[in-house]
Design a protein around this motif. Structure first.
Motif, PDB file in Angstrom:
ATOM      1  N   ARG A  86       0.878  -0.994   0.007  1.00 48.04           N
ATOM      2  CA  ARG A  86      -0.126  -0.054  -0.262  1.00 48.04           C
ATOM      3  C   ARG A  86       0.900   1.299  -0.058  1.00 48.04           C
ATOM      4  O   ARG A  86       2.098   1.176   0.324  1.00 48.04           O
ATOM      5  N   ARG A  87       0.247   2.234  -0.373  1.00 45.62           N
ATOM      6  CA  ARG A  87       0.979   3.857  -0.418  1.00 45.62           C
ATOM      7  C   ARG A  87       1.413   3.958   1.101  1.00 45.62           C
ATOM      8  O   ARG A  87       0.474   3.701   1.675  1.00 45.62           O
ATOM      9  N   ASP A  88       2.434   4.517   1.177  1.00 38.95           N
ATOM     10  CA  ASP A  88       2.807   5.331   2.458  1.00 38.95           C
ATOM     11  C   ASP A  88       2.619   6.531   2.329  1.00 38.95           C
ATOM     12  O   ASP A  88       3.406   7.317   1.711  1.00 38.95           O
ATOM     13  N   GLU A  89       1.422   6.928   2.900  1.00 37.49           N
ATOM     14  CA  GLU A  89       1.135   8.271   2.361  1.00 37.49           C
ATOM     15  C   GLU A  89       2.088   9.397   3.293  1.00 37.49           C
ATOM     16  O   GLU A  89       2.166  10.470   3.016  1.00 37.49           O
ATOM     17  N   ALA A  90       2.609   8.870   4.432  1.00 39.36           N
ATOM     18  CA  ALA A  90       3.435   9.792   4.894  1.00 39.36           C
ATOM     19  C   ALA A  90       4.546  10.174   4.303  1.00 39.36           C
ATOM     20  O   ALA A  90       5.174  11.212   4.291  1.00 39.36           O
TER      21      ALA A  90
END
Length: 103
Positions: A86-90
């Motif tokens: 999953r994307r690492d939004e941070a």
């Protein structure tokens, strides 16, 4: 999170590949992938689904995802023998912030 010049360069290199950039866009909507045993919103998208959408071999998909992970743009969760991403939004936000501060 402050990025070093080395980490920022790694992120730019990862984003410079059209397939890796497409994968990051696809992962914005994990439910757009086929259903999985584990909810994509919780563990991410299985590598086999990313591989199928990208139209690449399993080893190429693994390399693409490893580069994104090393750049801090995705996270990986193992579920049994499968890797889910999953994307690492941070991490993505840190890259965006670093760009704004440096340009």
């Amino acid at each position: 999170m402050e990025l070093t010049a080395e980490n920022l360069t790694r992120a730019f290199k990862a984003l410079g590949h059209p397939t890796r950039l497409a994968i990051l866009e696809w992962l914005k909507e994990p439910t757009s992938f086929p259903p999985q045993d584990q909810p994509a919103e919780q563990v991410g998208v299985c590598l086999k689904h990313i591989q199928a959408r990208a139209g690449v071999s399993q080893s190429t998909a693994s390399q693409l995802m490893a580069t994104l992970q090393q750049a801090g743009l995705v996270t990986c969760t193992r579920v049994g023998q499968w890797s889910h991403y999953r994307r690492d939004e941070a991490g993505i936000a840190a890259v965006a912030e670093a760009v704004q501060l440096r340009v």
